[in-house]
Design a protein around this motif. Structure first.
Motif, mmCIF file in Angstrom:
data_model
loop_
_atom_site.group_PDB
_atom_site.id
_atom_site.type_symbol
_atom_site.label_atom_id
_atom_site.label_comp_id
_atom_site.label_asym_id
_atom_site.label_seq_id
_atom_site.Cartn_x
_atom_site.Cartn_y
_atom_site.Cartn_z
ATOM 1 N N HIS A 243 38.606 40.788 35.432
ATOM 2 C CA HIS A 243 39.281 39.741 36.184
ATOM 3 C C HIS A 243 38.962 39.854 37.672
ATOM 4 N N ILE A 244 38.782 38.707 38.314
ATOM 5 C CA ILE A 244 38.412 38.628 39.717
ATOM 6 C C ILE A 244 39.406 37.714 40.430
ATOM 7 N N ASN A 251 38.720 40.848 48.326
ATOM 8 C CA ASN A 251 38.210 40.762 46.958
ATOM 9 C C ASN A 251 39.091 41.641 46.074
ATOM 10 N N TYR A 253 39.629 43.040 42.101
ATOM 11 C CA TYR A 253 38.997 43.188 40.791
ATOM 12 C C TYR A 253 39.908 44.015 39.885
ATOM 13 N N GLU A 254 39.993 43.622 38.615
ATOM 14 C CA GLU A 254 40.721 44.385 37.602
ATOM 15 C C GLU A 254 39.733 44.852 36.536
ATOM 16 N N SER A 293 44.112 35.713 39.101
ATOM 17 C CA SER A 293 42.745 36.170 38.836
ATOM 18 C C SER A 293 42.200 35.483 37.585
ATOM 19 N N LEU A 300 28.595 45.274 36.581
ATOM 20 C CA LEU A 300 29.367 46.071 37.534
ATOM 21 C C LEU A 300 28.640 47.362 37.893
ATOM 22 N N ILE A 385 28.341 42.790 41.011
ATOM 23 C CA ILE A 385 29.301 43.353 41.957
ATOM 24 C C ILE A 385 28.930 44.814 42.191
#
Length: 415
Positions: A243-244, A251, A253-254, A293, A300, A385
């Protein structure tokens, strides 16, 4: 603050084992999610507010890297809270952000939330343990013992503090509860000590999508002070789901573990300056970033890292947060713990240590908090990312929103 953190999960970094990164989930798994009770919801909100306020105090230290377990500190102080009444109790309730709960309601919420966190994901190992030791020869009130046993599953044990290695009994217990990650946190027992209230927490979980170690390579990480340092940069190499979110400055992120109930949340400034986003990290914003998100497929890259951080005394931070009377000689301190007339009691030290290791398999983390009470007078393609700039991080559980661990990676070259 009500319903603020139902969707924000736990601050918690930890790890485990097994297979290389895959493009699909690591097998059918279901979390033991249930509806949170009203008192649990209040407890999660209290924990989150305490964690953010503690984070703000830690940021005043201007450290390049640190890692802490605010959930552990919160629970240790919650036990200490039960020894007080009147104005001293109110200070504990305020600092722990138990605004909407009575002492009994707070205890019940701690009990049920702890049970929930330890059982919500069978694929993630979570251990939350409490223990209390007091000076042999003193007599602890039955009501205090009952509350500690009932709500905190803490055994209240007498110990001969005069033994040369008495502190090692406590250290060995902490090590056993944290898979030997936290050792020798207590350096000795002073002659005026009468009680130790201890919390230990341990987490070990696999990434939902694990990194293949063959893809890990030395790459640059760029600290705020300029230049670069070489780090072991993990690379998913294939698309994974995460999730973003965030806003114009941040930023968010999850990165999921296991079933996705536990997550590492990464909070990174878009301009590279961590100081610019400290004010952005609030319970409200964390909740909003998580809620808003969206799931995306990304490749990644992130550093492997290990942080061990010990704070010999949290006194200054906790006083700054409003816990004042408990650290000063006060006849009103801890009146509900011991039988008989004793000299004034006070907290002399709150020792805290936490460790986290992040690698291709997952995350392993532990924290321990020791509250020392003394007598004041006594005998002696896809979106890519790359996390190559400083970031804050936390681990959270999606349904409850309780905060357990949080940290900062500003310069992995100093680890």
């Amino acid at each position: 603050m009500k319903n603020l953190f139902l969707s924000l999960s736990i601050l918690f970094l930890l790890a485990a084992s097994c297979n290389p990164m895959q493009n699909t989930d690591i097998g059918p798994m279901e979390a033991n999610v249930r509806q949170m009770s009203a008192s649990e919801t209040e407890m999660v909100q209290s924990n989150a507010e305490f964690a953010i306020r503690f984070f703000q105090e830690m940021e005043k230290e201007n450290l390049d890297n640190y890692f802490t377990g605010p959930f552990s500190i919160h629970q240790a102080l919650s036990m200490a809270m039960n020894g007080n009444e009147g104005n001293v109790l109110q200070e504990f309730l305020d600092v722990l952000a138990f605004y909407g709960l009575s002492e009994e309601e707070a205890n019940q919420a701690v009990q049920s939330l702890t049970e929930y966190l330890m059982n919500v994901d069978s694929k993630v190992k979570v251990n939350i343990a409490n223990g209390i030791w007091y000076r042999e020869g003193l007599q602890v009130k039955a009501s205090f013992k009952d509350a500690m046993n009932t709500y905190y599953n803490a055994n209240v044990s007498a110990l001969d503090f005069g033994q040369p290695n008495a502190h090692q009994i406590i250290n060995n217990w902490i090590a056993s509860q944290t898979n030997d990650l936290i050792k020798d946190i207590l350096d000795g027992i002073p002659g005026d000590a009468v009680m130790y209230l201890v919390n230990a927490i341990y987490f070990k979980g696999d990434w939902k999508y694990q990194f293949d170690p063959k893809n890990t390579k030395k790459e640059a990480f760029y600290p705020e002070n300029g230049g670069s340092v070489e780090v072991d940069m993990m690379d998913s190499s294939v698309k994974i789901k995460m999730h973003i979110g965030g806003n114009g400055k941040v930023n968010y992120y999850e990165i999921p573990y296991s079933t996705g109930q536990y997550q590492m949340a990464v909070i990174q400034p878009k301009n590279g300056n961590l100081n610019d986003i400290v004010s952005e990290i609030t319970p409200e914003n964390l909740n909003q970033w998580s809620k808003n998100s969206f799931e995306s497929e990304v490749v990644l890259k992130m550093p492997k890292f290990k942080i061990k951080h010990k704070i010999n005394n949290l006194k200054e931070q906790l006083i700054a947060m409003g816990l004042v009377q408990a650290f000063t000689p006060n006849q009103g301190n801890f009146t509900k713990i011991f039988e008989g007339d004793l000299p004034p009691l006070m907290i002399s030290r709150v020792i805290h240590e936490a460790l986290i290791e992040v690698d291709e398999k997952g995350t392993e983390a532990a924290a321990a908090t020791v509250v020392e009470i003394v007598m004041t007078s006594m005998p002696a393609g896809p979106t890519r990312i790359t996390l190559d700039k400083p970031f804050y991080f936390l681990i959270k559980e999606k349904n409850s929103g309780a905060i357990l661990f949080m940290g900062k990676l500003g310069n992995p070259g100093l680890l």
